[in-house]
Write a protein that holds these residues in place. Structure first.
Motif, mmCIF file in Angstrom:
data_model
loop_
_atom_site.group_PDB
_atom_site.id
_atom_site.type_symbol
_atom_site.label_atom_id
_atom_site.label_comp_id
_atom_site.label_asym_id
_atom_site.label_seq_id
_atom_site.Cartn_x
_atom_site.Cartn_y
_atom_site.Cartn_z
ATOM 1 N N MET B 1 0.849 -1.202 0.000
ATOM 2 C CA MET B 1 0.000 0.000 0.000
ATOM 3 C C MET B 1 0.882 1.250 0.000
ATOM 4 O O MET B 1 1.800 1.355 0.801
ATOM 5 C CB MET B 1 -0.913 -0.015 1.237
ATOM 6 N N LYS B 2 0.627 2.176 -0.908
ATOM 7 C CA LYS B 2 1.427 3.397 -1.033
ATOM 8 C C LYS B 2 0.942 4.438 -0.025
ATOM 9 O O LYS B 2 -0.174 4.355 0.487
ATOM 10 C CB LYS B 2 1.289 3.966 -2.445
ATOM 11 N N TRP B 3 1.778 5.492 0.164
ATOM 12 C CA TRP B 3 1.429 6.543 1.120
ATOM 13 C C TRP B 3 0.135 7.243 0.744
ATOM 14 O O TRP B 3 -0.656 7.626 1.600
ATOM 15 C CB TRP B 3 2.567 7.567 1.260
ATOM 16 N N PHE B 4 -0.109 7.375 -0.589
ATOM 17 C CA PHE B 4 -1.308 8.113 -0.996
ATOM 18 C C PHE B 4 -2.584 7.314 -0.777
ATOM 19 O O PHE B 4 -3.650 7.893 -0.569
ATOM 20 C CB PHE B 4 -1.197 8.642 -2.434
ATOM 21 N N HIS B 5 -2.450 5.966 -0.795
ATOM 22 C CA HIS B 5 -3.629 5.150 -0.460
ATOM 23 C C HIS B 5 -3.994 5.371 1.008
ATOM 24 O O HIS B 5 -5.158 5.567 1.345
ATOM 25 C CB HIS B 5 -3.332 3.658 -0.698
ATOM 26 N N ILE B 6 -2.958 5.338 1.865
ATOM 27 C CA ILE B 6 -3.189 5.531 3.315
ATOM 28 C C ILE B 6 -3.786 6.915 3.557
ATOM 29 O O ILE B 6 -4.760 7.071 4.305
ATOM 30 C CB ILE B 6 -1.863 5.357 4.090
ATOM 31 N N GLY B 189 -9.428 15.952 7.043
ATOM 32 C CA GLY B 189 -9.841 14.840 6.181
ATOM 33 C C GLY B 189 -9.784 15.225 4.710
ATOM 34 O O GLY B 189 -9.261 14.476 3.875
ATOM 35 N N MET B 190 -10.291 16.405 4.390
ATOM 36 C CA MET B 190 -10.292 16.871 2.995
ATOM 37 C C MET B 190 -8.861 17.040 2.485
ATOM 38 O O MET B 190 -8.549 16.688 1.342
ATOM 39 C CB MET B 190 -11.054 18.202 2.915
ATOM 40 N N LEU B 191 -7.985 17.561 3.371
ATOM 41 C CA LEU B 191 -6.584 17.763 2.969
ATOM 42 C C LEU B 191 -5.904 16.420 2.682
ATOM 43 O O LEU B 191 -5.217 16.262 1.669
ATOM 44 C CB LEU B 191 -5.833 18.528 4.074
ATOM 45 N N LEU B 197 -5.230 11.949 -3.516
ATOM 46 C CA LEU B 197 -5.593 12.031 -4.938
ATOM 47 C C LEU B 197 -4.442 12.587 -5.770
ATOM 48 O O LEU B 197 -4.163 12.101 -6.874
ATOM 49 C CB LEU B 197 -6.841 12.911 -5.116
ATOM 50 N N ILE B 198 -3.751 13.589 -5.213
ATOM 51 C CA ILE B 198 -2.598 14.162 -5.933
ATOM 52 C C ILE B 198 -1.524 13.078 -6.110
ATOM 53 O O ILE B 198 -0.963 12.917 -7.200
ATOM 54 C CB ILE B 198 -2.020 15.386 -5.170
ATOM 55 N N GLY B 199 -1.273 12.339 -5.018
ATOM 56 C CA GLY B 199 -0.253 11.288 -5.075
ATOM 57 C C GLY B 199 -0.580 10.233 -6.116
ATOM 58 O O GLY B 199 0.284 9.829 -6.910
#
Lengths: 229, 232
Positions: B1-6, B189-191, B197-199
């Protein structure tokens, strides 16, 4: 010759070259003036013959017609350079791209200022307005507004000229960016034409100066990177 | 699992908790009643949209400075997420304006400058897609993103600079105590969701660019342009 004098001399040379090109093709300025007059006439047709409405929105019509005119003018001024390969030659010369930008943007600002001045009588006649405040202030606003359109306009015209077949991108990128500047120019012009009862003109003029002070150095620095690719 | 998934999973979880508290626990807004609960969605979207554009600005500066594809992919990803957030922001604002102002849209400085900001960034994405040459695309996208960032402070300060229908900035100082926690949770949460999403978008864009571009064709980093011998 000190480096500053040398740079000023280079900027003046570019400016002189661009103004000379425009002077030798004076009919182009005339065609731009006709284009601006047609836009003003179209506004009059679209709004209708109500003189009071036309008078109230005269500042807006003037600046919108100048904005449309600026896209045609700026694209053309850069296209001349690109078509003849003059830009590549300029970049090969020992001149910093920032000075090239300053020369070209100043030439564009002067041309737009002249078109603005020539449009004023047409606008006044069509909208039936007279200058209620000082005329010199109106000249300062047209000069600042022209400069505010010319700086980002020259940068984006350079960008879009480097993207083949994307003429629509120029207004798409330029128009949203110059909206605050346009708003300040329209408000200050309207206050001069209709009377500045609340003494708001100074604030809008300051905003115009602020946008010019921000756009000119920023666009100059970024122009250097754009012409490199 | 990548950082952006977490990040995205944590973001969605915090958004659910924040919105749950905002909907069912926090008191109704004093003037608007339950309609005011849209605050917990709208305000975090606004904050995070501006933060995401700040990220795109930083990435654009990095892209020009280093001339690397990783920065270029970050610019694209953050501009895309920023546009989605701004579109949501305008939609939410419109939904909120109808019962409170009586109209779907008002020619108010905050609304108008926000719409202009969104169109500017959409134009950048259109322009980017029109450029085939990768080094040129990297530089031009970065330049346009830096210039477009001029709109962001204008949006932020528009309620102060002009007479606006829109309320002043919402912050923990301008809301009552029971509203602070749901607002903060929703904002964090939004951030996190936006960063996730950016990742994710950055990764897909980077994979695509790496297949498409010869790294040798990229513009030289700025530090490499310094006077020879100076760095030695």
């Amino acid at each position: 010759m000190s480096p500053l004098t040398q740079s000023a001399h280079q900027v003046l040379s570019i400016l002189k070259k661009d103004l000379l090109i425009e002077w030798r093709a004076r009919t182009r300025v005339l065609s731009l003036l006709c284009f601006t007059a047609i836009i003003l006439l179209l506004f009059s047709f679209a709004v209708g013959p109500d003189t009071a409405t036309l008078r109230r929105h005269c500042g807006g019509y003037l600046w919108l017609s100048l904005l449309f005119c600026s896209t045609a003018m700026l694209s053309r001024s850069l296209r001349i350079e690109e078509e003849s390969g003059a830009m590549d030659s300029l970049l090969l010369a020992p001149i910093s791209p920032i000075w090239i930008f300053l020369g070209k943007a100043t030439a564009n600002a002067i041309e737009l200022f002249i078109i603005g001045l020539m449009t004023l009588p047409i606008c006044f006649a069509l909208c039936d307005v007279a200058i209620a405040d000082s005329a010199w202030r109106l000249l300062v606003i047209i000069a600042l507004g022209s400069a505010g359109l010319a700086a980002p306009g020259t940068l984006f015209a350079t960008i879009t000229e480097r993207i083949q077949g994307q003429v629509l991108l120029m207004p798409l990128l330029l128009f949203p960016l110059v909206v605050p500047m346009l708003l300040a120019a329209v408000k200050s012009t309207s206050l001069i034409l209709t009377g500045d009862l609340m003494d708001e003109g100074g604030d809008w003029l300051t905003l115009l100066v602020f946008f010019n002070a921000m756009y000119w150095p920023l666009c100059g620095v970024l122009f250097e990177r754009v012409v490199e690719v | 699992m990548k950082w952006f998934h977490i990040s995205a999973v944590m973001g969605v979880s915090l958004l659910c908790i924040g919105h749950g508290l905002g909907l069912f626990v926090a008191p109704p807004e004093a003037m608007m009643g339950d309609v005011g609960r849209i605050l917990y969605v709208h305000v975090p979207t606004a904050w995070v949209a501006l933060v995401v554009y700040l990220i795109s600005f930083g990435a654009a500066v990095g892209s020009l400075w280093f001339g690397r594809l990783t920065w270029d992919a970050t610019v694209r990803a953050s501009v895309e997420v920023g546009v989605v957030l701004t579109a949501l922001l305008v939609f939410q604002g419109s939904v909120w304006a109808r019962p409170t102002w009586g109209v779907w849209w008002a020619w108010d400085p905050r609304l108008t400058t926000t719409a202009i900001m969104m169109i500017t960034y959409v134009a950048i994405l259109i322009m980017r897609n029109a450029i085939q040459d990768s080094p040129r695309r990297l530089v031009i996208t970065a330049v346009a993103t830096i210039v477009a960032f001029v709109d962001v402070p204008i949006v932020y300060f528009s309620v102060k600079w002009w007479k606006s229908l829109h309320q002043d900035h919402s912050s923990p100082d301008t809301v009552s105590d029971p509203m602070i926690l749901p607002l903060r949770l929703a904002a964090i949460g939004m951030l996190l969701l936006a960063l996730g999403l950016i990742g994710a978008r950055r990764k897909t864009e980077l994979d695509r660019l790496n297949q498409e571009v010869d790294p040798a064709s990229l513009p030289e980093p700025i530090e490499a342009l310094s006077v020879p011998g100076e760095s030695e």
